[in-house]
Design a protein around this motif. Structure first.
Motif, PDB file in Angstrom:
ATOM      1  N   GLU A   1       7.027  16.148 -13.218  1.00  0.00           N
ATOM      2  CA  GLU A   1       7.812  15.771 -14.291  1.00  0.00           C
ATOM      3  C   GLU A   1       8.295  14.094 -13.652  1.00  0.00           C
ATOM      4  OE1 GLU A   1      11.573  18.622 -14.925  1.00  0.00           O
ATOM      5  OE2 GLU A   1      10.221  19.316 -13.019  1.00  0.00           O
ATOM      6  N   LYS A   2       7.285  14.062 -12.726  1.00  0.00           N
ATOM      7  CA  LYS A   2       7.749  12.318 -12.118  1.00  0.00           C
ATOM      8  C   LYS A   2       8.421  12.268 -11.686  1.00  0.00           C
ATOM      9  CE  LYS A   2       4.284  11.989 -14.622  1.00  0.00           C
ATOM     10  NZ  LYS A   2       2.383  12.716 -14.398  1.00  0.00           N
ATOM     11  N   LEU A   3       9.150  13.153 -10.417  1.00  0.00           N
ATOM     12  CA  LEU A   3      10.170  13.084  -9.546  1.00  0.00           C
ATOM     13  C   LEU A   3       9.727  13.916  -8.259  1.00  0.00           C
ATOM     14  CD1 LEU A   3      12.451  15.915  -9.596  1.00  0.00           C
ATOM     15  CD2 LEU A   3      12.089  14.620 -12.071  1.00  0.00           C
ATOM     16  N   VAL A   4      11.218  13.600  -7.543  1.00  0.00           N
ATOM     17  CA  VAL A   4      10.737  14.450  -6.271  1.00  0.00           C
ATOM     18  C   VAL A   4      11.829  13.926  -5.120  1.00  0.00           C
ATOM     19  CG1 VAL A   4       9.419  12.953  -4.595  1.00  0.00           C
ATOM     20  CG2 VAL A   4       8.999  15.326  -4.130  1.00  0.00           C
ATOM     21  N   ASP A   5      12.071  15.083  -4.233  1.00  0.00           N
ATOM     22  CA  ASP A   5      13.510  14.417  -3.591  1.00  0.00           C
ATOM     23  C   ASP A   5      12.881  14.206  -2.235  1.00  0.00           C
ATOM     24  OD1 ASP A   5      15.196  16.531  -5.080  1.00  0.00           O
ATOM     25  OD2 ASP A   5      14.896  18.046  -3.532  1.00  0.00           O
TER      26      ASP A   5
ATOM     27  N   VAL B   1      13.853  11.031  -6.617  1.00  0.00           N
ATOM     28  CA  VAL B   1      13.534   9.768  -6.758  1.00  0.00           C
ATOM     29  C   VAL B   1      12.873   9.766  -7.726  1.00  0.00           C
ATOM     30  CG1 VAL B   1      11.073   9.734  -5.012  1.00  0.00           C
ATOM     31  CG2 VAL B   1      11.615   7.583  -5.939  1.00  0.00           C
ATOM     32  N   PHE B   2      13.161   9.413  -9.336  1.00  0.00           N
ATOM     33  CA  PHE B   2      12.098   8.959 -10.117  1.00  0.00           C
ATOM     34  C   PHE B   2      10.932   7.530  -9.995  1.00  0.00           C
ATOM     35  CE2 PHE B   2      16.115  10.566 -11.002  1.00  0.00           C
ATOM     36  CZ  PHE B   2      15.860  13.003 -11.991  1.00  0.00           C
TER      37      PHE B   2
ATOM     38  N   LEU C   1       4.013  10.109  -7.214  1.00  0.00           N
ATOM     39  CA  LEU C   1       4.952  10.836  -8.174  1.00  0.00           C
ATOM     40  C   LEU C   1       3.969  11.110  -9.305  1.00  0.00           C
ATOM     41  CD1 LEU C   1       8.176   8.025  -6.933  1.00  0.00           C
ATOM     42  CD2 LEU C   1       7.973  10.420  -6.791  1.00  0.00           C
ATOM     43  N   SER C   2       3.257  10.439  -9.347  1.00  0.00           N
ATOM     44  CA  SER C   2       2.420  10.266 -11.273  1.00  0.00           C
ATOM     45  C   SER C   2       1.671  11.636 -10.981  1.00  0.00           C
ATOM     46  CB  SER C   2       1.108   8.979 -10.582  1.00  0.00           C
ATOM     47  OG  SER C   2       2.265   8.218 -11.007  1.00  0.00           O
TER      48      SER C   2
ATOM     49  N   ARG D   1       0.892  -1.102  -0.138  1.00  0.00           N
ATOM     50  CA  ARG D   1      -0.340   0.227  -0.174  1.00  0.00           C
ATOM     51  C   ARG D   1       0.841   0.952  -0.146  1.00  0.00           C
ATOM     52  NH1 ARG D   1      -1.385   4.222   2.618  1.00  0.00           N
ATOM     53  NH2 ARG D   1      -3.295   4.870   2.887  1.00  0.00           N
ATOM     54  N   ALA D   2       1.715   1.648   0.627  1.00  0.00           N
ATOM     55  CA  ALA D   2       2.666   2.590   0.959  1.00  0.00           C
ATOM     56  C   ALA D   2       3.899   2.991  -0.933  1.00  0.00           C
ATOM     57  CB  ALA D   2       3.939   2.028   1.623  1.00  0.00           C
ATOM     58  N   VAL D   3       3.609   1.712  -1.411  1.00  0.00           N
ATOM     59  CA  VAL D   3       4.393   1.399  -2.540  1.00  0.00           C
ATOM     60  C   VAL D   3       3.377   2.290  -3.768  1.00  0.00           C
ATOM     61  CG1 VAL D   3       4.910   0.208  -4.981  1.00  0.00           C
ATOM     62  CG2 VAL D   3       5.880   0.194  -2.460  1.00  0.00           C
ATOM     63  N   ALA D   4       2.019   1.768  -3.683  1.00  0.00           N
ATOM     64  CA  ALA D   4       1.279   2.771  -4.066  1.00  0.00           C
ATOM     65  C   ALA D   4       0.699   4.091  -4.527  1.00  0.00           C
ATOM     66  CB  ALA D   4       0.131   1.629  -4.131  1.00  0.00           C
ATOM     67  N   VAL D   5       0.958   4.546  -3.022  1.00  0.00           N
ATOM     68  CA  VAL D   5       0.357   5.699  -2.421  1.00  0.00           C
ATOM     69  C   VAL D   5       2.119   6.837  -3.217  1.00  0.00           C
ATOM     70  CG1 VAL D   5       0.581   7.120  -1.202  1.00  0.00           C
ATOM     71  CG2 VAL D   5      -0.901   4.918  -0.449  1.00  0.00           C
ATOM     72  N   LEU D   6       2.871   6.169  -2.968  1.00  0.00           N
ATOM     73  CA  LEU D   6       4.380   6.659  -3.419  1.00  0.00           C
ATOM     74  C   LEU D   6       4.319   6.703  -4.456  1.00  0.00           C
ATOM     75  CD1 LEU D   6       7.427   5.527  -0.721  1.00  0.00           C
ATOM     76  CD2 LEU D   6       5.908   7.992  -0.718  1.00  0.00           C
ATOM     77  N   HIS D   7       3.590   6.049  -5.262  1.00  0.00           N
ATOM     78  CA  HIS D   7       3.913   5.430  -6.892  1.00  0.00           C
ATOM     79  C   HIS D   7       2.710   6.664  -7.025  1.00  0.00           C
ATOM     80  CE1 HIS D   7       2.352   4.347 -10.495  1.00  0.00           C
ATOM     81  NE2 HIS D   7       3.630   3.789 -11.367  1.00  0.00           N
ATOM     82  N   GLU D   8       1.707   7.038  -6.622  1.00  0.00           N
ATOM     83  CA  GLU D   8       0.388   7.507  -7.314  1.00  0.00           C
ATOM     84  C   GLU D   8       1.192   9.205  -6.684  1.00  0.00           C
ATOM     85  OE1 GLU D   8      -3.207   9.282  -9.036  1.00  0.00           O
ATOM     86  OE2 GLU D   8      -1.964   7.016  -9.221  1.00  0.00           O
TER      87      GLU D   8
END
Length: 407
Positions: free
Chosen positions: A291-295, A334-335, A286-287, A277-284
């Motif tokens: 530019e699909k990236l953040v510090d 992170v990209f 970034l989406s 679930r944490a992967v899904a939240v971070l994926h969304e």
């Protein structure tokens, strides 16, 4: 009798009764970061992004002085540590003549610096594009608030990633206060979503699953909870890795826009479901960025609001096929791997296109300098100011008399 460590018997073929315990090397986030497979194209892009951020900081410092359209290099040298430069300010500005215009002071004859016309025009174009995409920005903020557990977010956290989200300067008044039907300021630093019963949004990964199911005719069991996986070139797949990845892809979890379900740590697959679930939240998250990236360090400010109960950096490193962390520069970026191909965004947007043009000016370096303004034209501009045109307007917000800019 006391025996020193040097006189102790060592392990060998003739003293096999002495046992040695071999410690298993610890696998931590730092070891994963050092041993990860590098993506040279994304690392190169991270270097360009870092330089562009330095230019934005220098421009903000120039504007904050409010003394004129230029600043002396002597004063700019004091900003070196603040903007995070490892080289001198003079070397940096001379390295990019398409971005910085260095010229002698009209009276003191010391070197001064200002943003070139090309770069100033692109910065103005970026500002116009951000203002024109106000509706899309509101939708991004609403999705972020819908992912939050309580429907609230700290404005300070949004301010940290305002550039990544494409938010305008002063978005608190221009966006949050303006759209009072969608947002409510609970506190000075907390924003809340007004309509919490809105239709549940669709995550970006769910749209990808629908395309995979429809176009590639994959089974629903394989794509129902799967994520797009793109490993970097040279990634070594160890034994048993494919089986673990296949089981992880099929593991159910609470989607980012759905109500969070309580998974016990000791329950069957409880910890793995929390991580997914944490992967899904971070994926969304970034989406939703431009530019699909953040510090990475700025993601920590969203842990409590998004109920992420795991170490974020360690989680990102455990999934190299979904995320990539670049350590170029002073920060870790992170990209989202699926969003990039050959160092470029797969689906560009207007804000990204303008910023890409800014990066192209950086890549020019000292090439094609004949296209720049000649020294004769600069002298004519200075002489026009000396002849009484004290209120000559400059680009951007530096509309001040030129003599007030003496440093």
């Amino acid at each position: 009798m006391y025996c020193s460590s040097s006189s102790r018997l060592r392990f060998g073929p003739f003293n096999h009764f002495c046992q040695r315990r071999w410690g298993k090397p610890a696998v931590t986030a730092q070891t994963r970061l050092e041993d990860r497979t590098r993506d040279l194209k994304l690392d190169k892009l991270a270097t360009q992004i870092r330089k562009l951020r330095i230019i934005f900081k220098l421009r903000e410092l120039m504007i904050d002085r409010k003394r004129g359209p230029f600043v002396s290099l002597q004063i700019m040298s004091r900003w070196r540590n603040f903007v995070g430069l490892r080289i001198g300010i003079g070397d940096f500005v001379h390295k990019y003549p398409h971005v910085f215009d260095v010229f002698p002071h009209p009276l003191r004859r010391n070197l001064c610096c200002r943003i070139t016309g090309k770069m100033a025009a692109l910065m103005k174009q970026e500002e116009n594009v951000i203002n024109d995409s106000e509706i899309e920005t509101v939708q991004r903020l609403k999705k972020l608030l819908m992912m939050s557990v309580n429907g609230t977010l700290h404005i300070h956290a949004l301010r940290l990633i305002s550039k990544e989200l494409g938010l305008p300067d002063g978005f608190r008044e221009s966006i949050l206060v303006k759209y009072s039907d969608d947002f409510r300021l609970v506190d000075l630093e907390i924003v809340e979503l007004v309509d919490k019963h809105e239709n549940v949004a669709v995550a970006e990964v769910e749209q990808w699953r629908e395309r995979e199911f429809r176009e590639k005719w994959l089974s629903e069991f394989d794509v129902k909870f799967a994520f797009p996986i793109n490993f970097p070139t040279g990634f070594k797949i160890k034994g048993g890795f494919r089986e673990k990845l296949r089981n992880w892809q099929r593991l159910p979890y609470a989607k980012p826009y759905e109500k969070r379900q309580g998974f016990g740590v000791r329950s069957c697959g409880g910890m793995h479901r929390r991580e997914k679930r944490a992967v899904a939240v971070l994926h969304e998250l970034l989406s939703l960025t431009v530019e699909k990236l953040v510090d990475v360090e700025r993601l920590v400010h969203f842990r409590r609001d998004f109920a992420i109960e795991v170490n974020i950096r360690e989680l990102l490193l455990k999934h190299p096929g979904i995320f990539y962390i670049s350590t170029k520069g002073n920060t870790q970026i992170v990209f989202l791997r699926e969003a990039y191909a050959k160092g470029c965004l797969v689906e560009p947007n207007p804000i990204y296109i303008v910023r890409r043009k800014m990066q192209d000016l950086l890549l020019l370096g000292r090439r094609h300098t004949k296209q720049l303004e000649s020294s004769m034209e600069i002298k004519e501009h200075i002489s026009a100011a000396d002849n009484g045109d004290w209120l000559s307007k400059s680009e951007g917000s530096w509309v001040l008399p030129i003599l007030q800019g003496f440093d």
